[in-house]
Design a protein around this motif. Structure first.
Motif, PDB file in Angstrom:
ATOM      1  N   SER A 198       0.527  -1.069   0.147  1.00  0.00           N
ATOM      2  CA  SER A 198      -0.255   0.139  -0.094  1.00  0.00           C
ATOM      3  C   SER A 198       0.760   0.953   0.577  1.00  0.00           C
ATOM      4  O   SER A 198       0.519   1.904  -0.957  1.00  0.00           O
ATOM      5  N   LEU A 199       1.937   1.680   1.023  1.00  0.00           N
ATOM      6  CA  LEU A 199       2.811   2.329   0.267  1.00  0.00           C
ATOM      7  C   LEU A 199       3.261   2.340  -0.178  1.00  0.00           C
ATOM      8  O   LEU A 199       3.429   3.672  -1.105  1.00  0.00           O
ATOM      9  N   ARG A 200       3.817   1.650  -1.395  1.00  0.00           N
ATOM     10  CA  ARG A 200       5.056   1.072  -2.366  1.00  0.00           C
ATOM     11  C   ARG A 200       4.496   2.183  -3.657  1.00  0.00           C
ATOM     12  O   ARG A 200       3.966   2.713  -4.509  1.00  0.00           O
ATOM     13  N   ALA A 201       2.417   1.250  -3.221  1.00  0.00           N
ATOM     14  CA  ALA A 201       1.864   2.014  -4.534  1.00  0.00           C
ATOM     15  C   ALA A 201       0.844   3.675  -4.536  1.00  0.00           C
ATOM     16  O   ALA A 201       1.450   4.474  -5.122  1.00  0.00           O
ATOM     17  N   ALA A 202       0.773   4.578  -3.207  1.00  0.00           N
ATOM     18  CA  ALA A 202       0.861   5.464  -2.536  1.00  0.00           C
ATOM     19  C   ALA A 202       2.039   6.520  -3.294  1.00  0.00           C
ATOM     20  O   ALA A 202       2.242   7.249  -3.144  1.00  0.00           O
ATOM     21  N   THR A 203       3.296   6.047  -2.952  1.00  0.00           N
ATOM     22  CA  THR A 203       4.422   6.669  -2.987  1.00  0.00           C
ATOM     23  C   THR A 203       4.393   7.286  -4.955  1.00  0.00           C
ATOM     24  O   THR A 203       4.916   7.731  -5.632  1.00  0.00           O
ATOM     25  N   LEU A 204       4.443   5.364  -5.435  1.00  0.00           N
ATOM     26  CA  LEU A 204       4.406   5.400  -6.903  1.00  0.00           C
ATOM     27  C   LEU A 204       3.497   6.692  -7.605  1.00  0.00           C
ATOM     28  O   LEU A 204       3.111   7.428  -8.664  1.00  0.00           O
ATOM     29  N   GLY A 205       2.292   6.659  -6.738  1.00  0.00           N
ATOM     30  CA  GLY A 205       0.673   7.545  -6.914  1.00  0.00           C
ATOM     31  C   GLY A 205       1.507   9.006  -7.511  1.00  0.00           C
ATOM     32  O   GLY A 205       1.107   9.347  -8.337  1.00  0.00           O
ATOM     33  N   LEU A 206       1.806   8.886  -6.033  1.00  0.00           N
ATOM     34  CA  LEU A 206       1.750  10.867  -6.118  1.00  0.00           C
ATOM     35  C   LEU A 206       3.327  10.481  -6.934  1.00  0.00           C
ATOM     36  O   LEU A 206       3.399  12.097  -7.315  1.00  0.00           O
ATOM     37  N   LEU A 207       4.663  10.240  -7.163  1.00  0.00           N
ATOM     38  CA  LEU A 207       5.224  10.345  -8.473  1.00  0.00           C
ATOM     39  C   LEU A 207       4.624  10.447  -9.982  1.00  0.00           C
ATOM     40  O   LEU A 207       5.468  11.588 -10.361  1.00  0.00           O
ATOM     41  N   ASP A 208       3.596   8.938 -10.295  1.00  0.00           N
ATOM     42  CA  ASP A 208       3.074   9.552 -11.469  1.00  0.00           C
ATOM     43  C   ASP A 208       2.605  11.038 -12.182  1.00  0.00           C
ATOM     44  O   ASP A 208       2.101  11.250 -12.737  1.00  0.00           O
ATOM     45  N   ARG A 260       3.107  13.328 -10.303  1.00  0.00           N
ATOM     46  CA  ARG A 260       4.308  15.151  -9.953  1.00  0.00           C
ATOM     47  C   ARG A 260       3.220  15.535  -8.788  1.00  0.00           C
ATOM     48  O   ARG A 260       3.085  16.640  -8.843  1.00  0.00           O
ATOM     49  N   HIS A 261       2.395  14.987  -7.529  1.00  0.00           N
ATOM     50  CA  HIS A 261       2.243  15.488  -6.441  1.00  0.00           C
ATOM     51  C   HIS A 261       3.395  16.518  -6.060  1.00  0.00           C
ATOM     52  O   HIS A 261       4.598  15.958  -5.579  1.00  0.00           O
ATOM     53  N   PRO A 262       3.131  17.236  -5.291  1.00  0.00           N
ATOM     54  CA  PRO A 262       3.896  18.365  -4.584  1.00  0.00           C
ATOM     55  C   PRO A 262       4.780  17.059  -3.568  1.00  0.00           C
ATOM     56  O   PRO A 262       6.476  17.748  -3.343  1.00  0.00           O
ATOM     57  N   LEU A 263       4.395  16.251  -2.916  1.00  0.00           N
ATOM     58  CA  LEU A 263       4.663  14.732  -1.584  1.00  0.00           C
ATOM     59  C   LEU A 263       5.774  14.275  -2.643  1.00  0.00           C
ATOM     60  O   LEU A 263       6.297  13.922  -1.890  1.00  0.00           O
ATOM     61  N   SER A 264       5.469  14.268  -3.803  1.00  0.00           N
ATOM     62  CA  SER A 264       6.545  13.260  -4.845  1.00  0.00           C
ATOM     63  C   SER A 264       8.142  14.297  -5.073  1.00  0.00           C
ATOM     64  O   SER A 264       8.355  13.115  -5.228  1.00  0.00           O
ATOM     65  N   GLY A 265       8.466  14.853  -4.678  1.00  0.00           N
ATOM     66  CA  GLY A 265       9.372  15.672  -4.275  1.00  0.00           C
ATOM     67  C   GLY A 265      10.108  16.174  -6.163  1.00  0.00           C
ATOM     68  O   GLY A 265      10.880  16.737  -6.525  1.00  0.00           O
ATOM     69  N   VAL A 266       8.963  15.657  -6.863  1.00  0.00           N
ATOM     70  CA  VAL A 266       9.487  15.694  -8.961  1.00  0.00           C
ATOM     71  C   VAL A 266       8.230  17.270  -9.021  1.00  0.00           C
ATOM     72  O   VAL A 266       7.791  16.669 -10.514  1.00  0.00           O
ATOM     73  N   ASN A 267       7.811  17.511  -8.200  1.00  0.00           N
ATOM     74  CA  ASN A 267       6.826  18.716  -8.201  1.00  0.00           C
ATOM     75  C   ASN A 267       7.496  19.573  -9.455  1.00  0.00           C
ATOM     76  O   ASN A 267       8.258  19.628  -9.097  1.00  0.00           O
ATOM     77  N   ALA A 293      16.384  11.726 -16.690  1.00  0.00           N
ATOM     78  CA  ALA A 293      17.617  11.056 -15.973  1.00  0.00           C
ATOM     79  C   ALA A 293      17.155  10.489 -14.652  1.00  0.00           C
ATOM     80  O   ALA A 293      17.321   9.642 -14.095  1.00  0.00           O
ATOM     81  N   VAL A 294      16.952  12.045 -13.722  1.00  0.00           N
ATOM     82  CA  VAL A 294      17.314  12.137 -12.708  1.00  0.00           C
ATOM     83  C   VAL A 294      15.462  11.264 -12.456  1.00  0.00           C
ATOM     84  O   VAL A 294      15.990  11.126 -10.775  1.00  0.00           O
ATOM     85  N   LEU A 295      14.381  12.094 -13.249  1.00  0.00           N
ATOM     86  CA  LEU A 295      12.983  11.179 -12.439  1.00  0.00           C
ATOM     87  C   LEU A 295      13.144   9.798 -12.494  1.00  0.00           C
ATOM     88  O   LEU A 295      13.217   9.203 -12.182  1.00  0.00           O
ATOM     89  N   ASP A 296      13.664   9.234 -13.912  1.00  0.00           N
ATOM     90  CA  ASP A 296      14.085   8.018 -14.162  1.00  0.00           C
ATOM     91  C   ASP A 296      14.830   7.445 -12.884  1.00  0.00           C
ATOM     92  O   ASP A 296      14.126   5.739 -11.879  1.00  0.00           O
TER      93      ASP A 296
END
Length: 208
Positions: free
Chosen positions: A86-96, A98-105, A180-183
């Motif tokens: 569940s934590l993995r799904a939430a983390t990758l969901g934020l990343l996909d 580009r949520h501010p909590l993902s660090g790649v907004n 490259a950084v996002l990958d």
């Protein structure tokens, strides 16, 4: 004296946070006062503090969102889904997203640059990380599906997540190619979950 109707609710809070973020990014956190934010937002300083107990929370205003997300990720996960999944799904969901909590907004680079330039923000960010660690540990401790060391798991997860965010920000600020950084950002999250699975899978990390 507060101006008529200025106490408001979520809209007032959002306006104050938006104004504060703009001022902090333009001038630097330490160069902007709460009075500056209040004046620009059209409210009193009292109203600002009604919504944000500390000046630092005007900029680090996603702490409550992160806490709510941790609660929901553990409590509201689908039947048969473990905590780690569940934590993995939430983390990758934020990343996909580009949520501010993902660090790649889109605003992540100036955000982290502003934090890094302010000792007060760095200190508050560390306090928030500890609070999130305690939040996750508390949820795991009450979860019958998790039989491992809740405090240790929460410490590894929160510290690992923060490390990925900070090092990604450092690379982006240094001008490394964005793609490259996002990958690598995603790959490092996957390595974090692999490490948690290896360390806690037998006691609830993978089913957990």
């Amino acid at each position: 004296m507060p101006r008529t109707g200025e106490r408001g609710g979520p809209q007032t809070r959002a306006r104050i946070a938006e104004v504060a973020a703009r001022l902090f990014l333009e001038r630097g956190f330490d160069a902007v006062t709460v009075a500056d934010v209040a004046r620009e937002a059209g409210v009193s300083s009292v109203t600002v503090f009604n919504h944000f107990p500390r000046k630092e929370d005007l900029f680090l205003d996603r702490a409550a969102d992160a806490e709510q997300l941790l609660h929901a990720t553990v409590r509201d996960r689908p039947a048969g889904t473990g905590v780690l999944a569940s934590l993995r799904a939430a983390t990758l969901g934020l990343l996909d997203a580009r949520h501010p909590l993902s660090g790649v907004n889109d605003r992540s680079v100036p955000f982290f640059g502003t934090v890094a330039a302010s000792p007060a923000l760095i200190a508050r960010a560390r306090e928030i990380a500890y609070d999130l660690q305690r939040t996750l540990a508390g949820e795991l401790g009450r979860d019958p599906g998790f039989t491992g060391d809740a405090d240790l798991f929460a410490a590894f997860f929160v510290a690992g997540y923060g490390t990925v965010l900070v090092q990604t920000a450092q690379r982006l600020i240094a001008g490394e190619p964005h793609s490259a950084v996002l990958d690598e950002h995603r790959a490092r999250f996957e390595r974090l979950f692999d490490a948690l699975r290896a360390g806690f899978g037998g006691s609830g990390g993978d089913q957990a």
